[in-house]
Design a protein around this motif. Structure first.
Motif, PDB file in Angstrom:
ATOM      1  N   THR A 138       0.836  -1.203   0.000  1.00 54.42           N
ATOM      2  CA  THR A 138       0.000   0.000   0.000  1.00 54.42           C
ATOM      3  C   THR A 138       0.872   1.255   0.000  1.00 54.42           C
ATOM      4  O   THR A 138       0.587   2.218  -0.712  1.00 54.42           O
ATOM      5  CB  THR A 138      -0.951  -0.008   1.212  1.00 54.42           C
ATOM      6  N   ALA A 139       1.956   1.231   0.775  1.00 53.33           N
ATOM      7  CA  ALA A 139       2.883   2.362   0.778  1.00 53.33           C
ATOM      8  C   ALA A 139       3.466   2.561  -0.617  1.00 53.33           C
ATOM      9  O   ALA A 139       3.544   3.697  -1.117  1.00 53.33           O
ATOM     10  CB  ALA A 139       3.994   2.140   1.800  1.00 53.33           C
ATOM     11  N   LYS A 140       3.841   1.462  -1.272  1.00 51.77           N
ATOM     12  CA  LYS A 140       4.395   1.549  -2.630  1.00 51.77           C
ATOM     13  C   LYS A 140       3.364   2.122  -3.600  1.00 51.77           C
ATOM     14  O   LYS A 140       3.704   2.934  -4.470  1.00 51.77           O
ATOM     15  CB  LYS A 140       4.850   0.166  -3.100  1.00 51.77           C
ATOM     16  N   THR A 141       2.108   1.731  -3.439  1.00 46.23           N
ATOM     17  CA  THR A 141       1.042   2.265  -4.296  1.00 46.23           C
ATOM     18  C   THR A 141       0.907   3.772  -4.101  1.00 46.23           C
ATOM     19  O   THR A 141       0.781   4.521  -5.075  1.00 46.23           O
ATOM     20  CB  THR A 141      -0.300   1.564  -3.991  1.00 46.23           C
ATOM     21  N   HIS A 142       0.954   4.226  -2.842  1.00 47.41           N
ATOM     22  CA  HIS A 142       0.889   5.666  -2.571  1.00 47.41           C
ATOM     23  C   HIS A 142       2.070   6.383  -3.238  1.00 47.41           C
ATOM     24  O   HIS A 142       1.891   7.431  -3.866  1.00 47.41           O
ATOM     25  CB  HIS A 142       0.900   5.948  -1.070  1.00 47.41           C
ATOM     26  N   VAL A 143       3.268   5.821  -3.108  1.00 45.05           N
ATOM     27  CA  VAL A 143       4.458   6.438  -3.709  1.00 45.05           C
ATOM     28  C   VAL A 143       4.297   6.519  -5.227  1.00 45.05           C
ATOM     29  O   VAL A 143       4.574   7.560  -5.834  1.00 45.05           O
ATOM     30  CB  VAL A 143       5.744   5.675  -3.316  1.00 45.05           C
ATOM     31  N   SER A 144       3.813   5.466  -5.841  1.00 48.49           N
ATOM     32  CA  SER A 144       3.606   5.460  -7.301  1.00 48.49           C
ATOM     33  C   SER A 144       2.600   6.524  -7.719  1.00 48.49           C
ATOM     34  O   SER A 144       2.801   7.225  -8.718  1.00 48.49           O
ATOM     35  CB  SER A 144       3.129   4.085  -7.773  1.00 48.49           C
ATOM     36  N   ARG A 145       1.515   6.652  -6.972  1.00 49.15           N
ATOM     37  CA  ARG A 145       0.501   7.672  -7.293  1.00 49.15           C
ATOM     38  C   ARG A 145       1.064   9.079  -7.142  1.00 49.15           C
ATOM     39  O   ARG A 145       0.780   9.955  -7.950  1.00 49.15           O
ATOM     40  CB  ARG A 145      -0.724   7.488  -6.410  1.00 49.15           C
ATOM     41  N   ILE A 146       1.857   9.278  -6.107  1.00 48.30           N
ATOM     42  CA  ILE A 146       2.482  10.588  -5.889  1.00 48.30           C
ATOM     43  C   ILE A 146       3.414  10.909  -7.055  1.00 48.30           C
ATOM     44  O   ILE A 146       3.415  12.033  -7.574  1.00 48.30           O
ATOM     45  CB  ILE A 146       3.241  10.616  -4.551  1.00 48.30           C
ATOM     46  N   MET A 147       4.212   9.921  -7.481  1.00 45.43           N
ATOM     47  CA  MET A 147       5.117  10.139  -8.609  1.00 45.43           C
ATOM     48  C   MET A 147       4.326  10.527  -9.856  1.00 45.43           C
ATOM     49  O   MET A 147       4.735  11.437 -10.591  1.00 45.43           O
ATOM     50  CB  MET A 147       5.978   8.891  -8.855  1.00 45.43           C
ATOM     51  N   THR A 148       3.206   9.876 -10.083  1.00 47.24           N
ATOM     52  CA  THR A 148       2.375  10.197 -11.242  1.00 47.24           C
ATOM     53  C   THR A 148       1.806  11.606 -11.128  1.00 47.24           C
ATOM     54  O   THR A 148       1.884  12.399 -12.066  1.00 47.24           O
ATOM     55  CB  THR A 148       1.232   9.162 -11.379  1.00 47.24           C
ATOM     56  N   LYS A 149       1.238  11.923  -9.986  1.00 48.92           N
ATOM     57  CA  LYS A 149       0.611  13.238  -9.796  1.00 48.92           C
ATOM     58  C   LYS A 149       1.618  14.383  -9.896  1.00 48.92           C
ATOM     59  O   LYS A 149       1.283  15.457 -10.375  1.00 48.92           O
ATOM     60  CB  LYS A 149      -0.101  13.294  -8.447  1.00 48.92           C
ATOM     61  N   LEU A 150       2.830  14.148  -9.423  1.00 46.30           N
ATOM     62  CA  LEU A 150       3.843  15.203  -9.432  1.00 46.30           C
ATOM     63  C   LEU A 150       4.776  15.105 -10.638  1.00 46.30           C
ATOM     64  O   LEU A 150       5.734  15.866 -10.736  1.00 46.30           O
ATOM     65  CB  LEU A 150       4.650  15.169  -8.130  1.00 46.30           C
ATOM     66  N   ASP A 151       4.501  14.166 -11.526  1.00 48.05           N
ATOM     67  CA  ASP A 151       5.310  13.954 -12.716  1.00 48.05           C
ATOM     68  C   ASP A 151       6.785  13.761 -12.345  1.00 48.05           C
ATOM     69  O   ASP A 151       7.677  14.354 -12.951  1.00 48.05           O
ATOM     70  CB  ASP A 151       5.140  15.113 -13.708  1.00 48.05           C
ATOM     71  N   ALA A 152       7.014  12.938 -11.331  1.00 50.88           N
ATOM     72  CA  ALA A 152       8.369  12.644 -10.865  1.00 50.88           C
ATOM     73  C   ALA A 152       8.818  11.317 -11.454  1.00 50.88           C
ATOM     74  O   ALA A 152       8.056  10.363 -11.512  1.00 50.88           O
ATOM     75  CB  ALA A 152       8.400  12.585  -9.342  1.00 50.88           C
ATOM     76  N   ARG A 153      10.062  11.258 -11.858  1.00 47.68           N
ATOM     77  CA  ARG A 153      10.615  10.051 -12.489  1.00 47.68           C
ATOM     78  C   ARG A 153      10.916   8.953 -11.474  1.00 47.68           C
ATOM     79  O   ARG A 153      10.779   7.776 -11.765  1.00 47.68           O
ATOM     80  CB  ARG A 153      11.881  10.434 -13.254  1.00 47.68           C
ATOM     81  N   ASP A 154      11.339   9.355 -10.258  1.00 49.12           N
ATOM     82  CA  ASP A 154      11.731   8.368  -9.261  1.00 49.12           C
ATOM     83  C   ASP A 154      11.690   8.977  -7.869  1.00 49.12           C
ATOM     84  O   ASP A 154      11.320  10.136  -7.682  1.00 49.12           O
ATOM     85  CB  ASP A 154      13.115   7.800  -9.575  1.00 49.12           C
ATOM     86  N   ARG A 155      12.091   8.185  -6.872  1.00 46.94           N
ATOM     87  CA  ARG A 155      12.033   8.627  -5.479  1.00 46.94           C
ATOM     88  C   ARG A 155      12.975   9.792  -5.202  1.00 46.94           C
ATOM     89  O   ARG A 155      12.685  10.619  -4.344  1.00 46.94           O
ATOM     90  CB  ARG A 155      12.359   7.467  -4.545  1.00 46.94           C
ATOM     91  N   VAL A 156      14.093   9.856  -5.887  1.00 53.07           N
ATOM     92  CA  VAL A 156      15.012  10.972  -5.666  1.00 53.07           C
ATOM     93  C   VAL A 156      14.301  12.285  -5.979  1.00 53.07           C
ATOM     94  O   VAL A 156      14.393  13.249  -5.216  1.00 53.07           O
ATOM     95  CB  VAL A 156      16.299  10.835  -6.515  1.00 53.07           C
ATOM     96  N   GLN A 157      13.569  12.317  -7.082  1.00 49.11           N
ATOM     97  CA  GLN A 157      12.843  13.541  -7.415  1.00 49.11           C
ATOM     98  C   GLN A 157      11.763  13.838  -6.385  1.00 49.11           C
ATOM     99  O   GLN A 157      11.491  14.992  -6.091  1.00 49.11           O
ATOM    100  CB  GLN A 157      12.270  13.450  -8.823  1.00 49.11           C
ATOM    101  N   LEU A 158      11.159  12.817  -5.809  1.00 45.89           N
ATOM    102  CA  LEU A 158      10.182  13.049  -4.743  1.00 45.89           C
ATOM    103  C   LEU A 158      10.848  13.661  -3.514  1.00 45.89           C
ATOM    104  O   LEU A 158      10.274  14.539  -2.860  1.00 45.89           O
ATOM    105  CB  LEU A 158       9.472  11.752  -4.364  1.00 45.89           C
ATOM    106  N   VAL A 159      12.051  13.200  -3.186  1.00 51.35           N
ATOM    107  CA  VAL A 159      12.781  13.774  -2.054  1.00 51.35           C
ATOM    108  C   VAL A 159      13.047  15.256  -2.312  1.00 51.35           C
ATOM    109  O   VAL A 159      12.846  16.100  -1.439  1.00 51.35           O
ATOM    110  CB  VAL A 159      14.098  13.012  -1.797  1.00 51.35           C
ATOM    111  N   VAL A 160      13.456  15.584  -3.516  1.00 47.66           N
ATOM    112  CA  VAL A 160      13.714  16.979  -3.866  1.00 47.66           C
ATOM    113  C   VAL A 160      12.433  17.800  -3.711  1.00 47.66           C
ATOM    114  O   VAL A 160      12.443  18.887  -3.124  1.00 47.66           O
ATOM    115  CB  VAL A 160      14.283  17.096  -5.301  1.00 47.66           C
ATOM    116  N   VAL A 161      11.306  17.294  -4.209  1.00 53.94           N
ATOM    117  CA  VAL A 161      10.028  17.996  -4.074  1.00 53.94           C
ATOM    118  C   VAL A 161       9.685  18.189  -2.600  1.00 53.94           C
ATOM    119  O   VAL A 161       9.252  19.284  -2.188  1.00 53.94           O
ATOM    120  CB  VAL A 161       8.889  17.243  -4.802  1.00 53.94           C
ATOM    121  N   ALA A 162       9.878  17.158  -1.786  1.00 51.32           N
ATOM    122  CA  ALA A 162       9.561  17.258  -0.356  1.00 51.32           C
ATOM    123  C   ALA A 162      10.378  18.365   0.309  1.00 51.32           C
ATOM    124  O   ALA A 162       9.852  19.131   1.121  1.00 51.32           O
ATOM    125  CB  ALA A 162       9.799  15.918   0.337  1.00 51.32           C
TER     126      ALA A 162
END
Length: 191
Positions: free
Chosen positions: A156-180
Motif C-alpha cells: 500500500t505504501a508503494k502504491t501511494h508512492v507510485s501515485r504521488i510520482m504520477t501526480k507530481l510527474d516525478a521520475r523516481d524517489r530521488v525527485q520526490l525527495v527533492v520535491v519534499a
C-alpha cells in the motif's frame, strides 16, 4: 551493453540497445556523462532506461546536476560491488539510490537554496495521506518503513508512492525527495 568512452557514444549505444539500467561516468570526452544522462532521459524512446552515475567525483554540484538531468542513482567508485548491484536493481525497479555519504549533504544543499524553492501549491493534487507519505519519502524511509510508520502494508505504501510520482510527474524517489524539501514538507535536521 558495450562500453562507451564518450558521452555521444553512450547516447548512441543507449538508443541502439535500449537498456533497462545504464551506468554512467560524469567525466567523459565529447559530451560528459551529465549531458549524456540528460539526452537519454529526454529521449521518449528511452523512457524505460534508468541511469546510475558512478564516479570518483563526489562534488555536490555534480550530484545535484545528475539528479536534475534525471539520474536514478549516484554512487562513488569505491562503492562495494554488492551495493553497485543493489543500485542497479533499485534503478531497474524504478526507485533511486544515492551513496550514503552524498545524501545528507545533498539534501541540505537543496533545501538550503541550491535550486529555487517550489511553490507548495504544487502539492494541491495530493491527498492528505499522500502528503504524509511524501514527507516520509523525503525523510528517506523505504516502503516498508513508511508502511510501519503509517500502519500500512509495504504494498500500500508503494502504491501511494507510485501515485504521488504520477501526480507530481516525478521520475523516481530521488525527485520526490527533492520535491519534499523544495516545498518545505521536510527540512534539514528534521527527524
Amino acid at each position: 551493453m558495450g562500453e562507451a568512452s564518450t558521452g555521444r557514444q553512450a547516447v548512441d549505444l543507449a538508443r541502439e540497445l535500449r537498456p533497462d539500467v545504464l551506468l554512467m561516468d560524469i567525466r567523459m570526452p565529447d559530451g560528459d556523462g551529465l549531458w549524456a544522462t540528460s539526452e537519454i532521459v529526454g529521449d521518449s524512446l528511452l523512457a524505460a532506461t534508468h541511469i546510475v552515475i558512478v564516479t570518483t567525483f563526489e562534488l555536490d554540484e555534480y550530484v545535484a546536476e545528475a539528479i536534475r538531468a534525471g539520474a536514478s542513482g549516484f554512487l562513488v567508485k569505491d562503492t562495494e560491488p554488492v551495493e553497485l548491484l543493489r543500485a542497479v536493481r533499485v534503478a531497474a525497479s524504478g526507485d533511486a539510490l544515492l551513496s550514503p555519504g552524498v545524501t545528507r549533504r545533498l539534501l541540505s544543499r537543496i533545501a538550503g537554496g541550491l535550486r529555487p524553492a517550489r511553490d507548495a501549491a504544487e502539492l494541491a493534487a495530493l491527498t492528505e495521506r499522500e502528503r504524509e507519505v511524501l514527507t516520509l519519502v523525503g525523510e528517506g524511509l523505504t516502503n516498508s518503513e513508511i508502511g510501519a510508520r503509517l500502519f500500512l502494508s509495504p504494498l500500500t505504501a508503494k502504491t501511494h508512492v507510485s501515485r504521488i510520482m504520477t501526480k507530481l510527474d516525478a521520475r523516481d524517489r530521488v525527485q520526490l525527495v527533492v520535491v519534499a524539501y523544495e516545498t518545505g514538507l521536510v527540512q534539514p535536521g528534521w527527524q
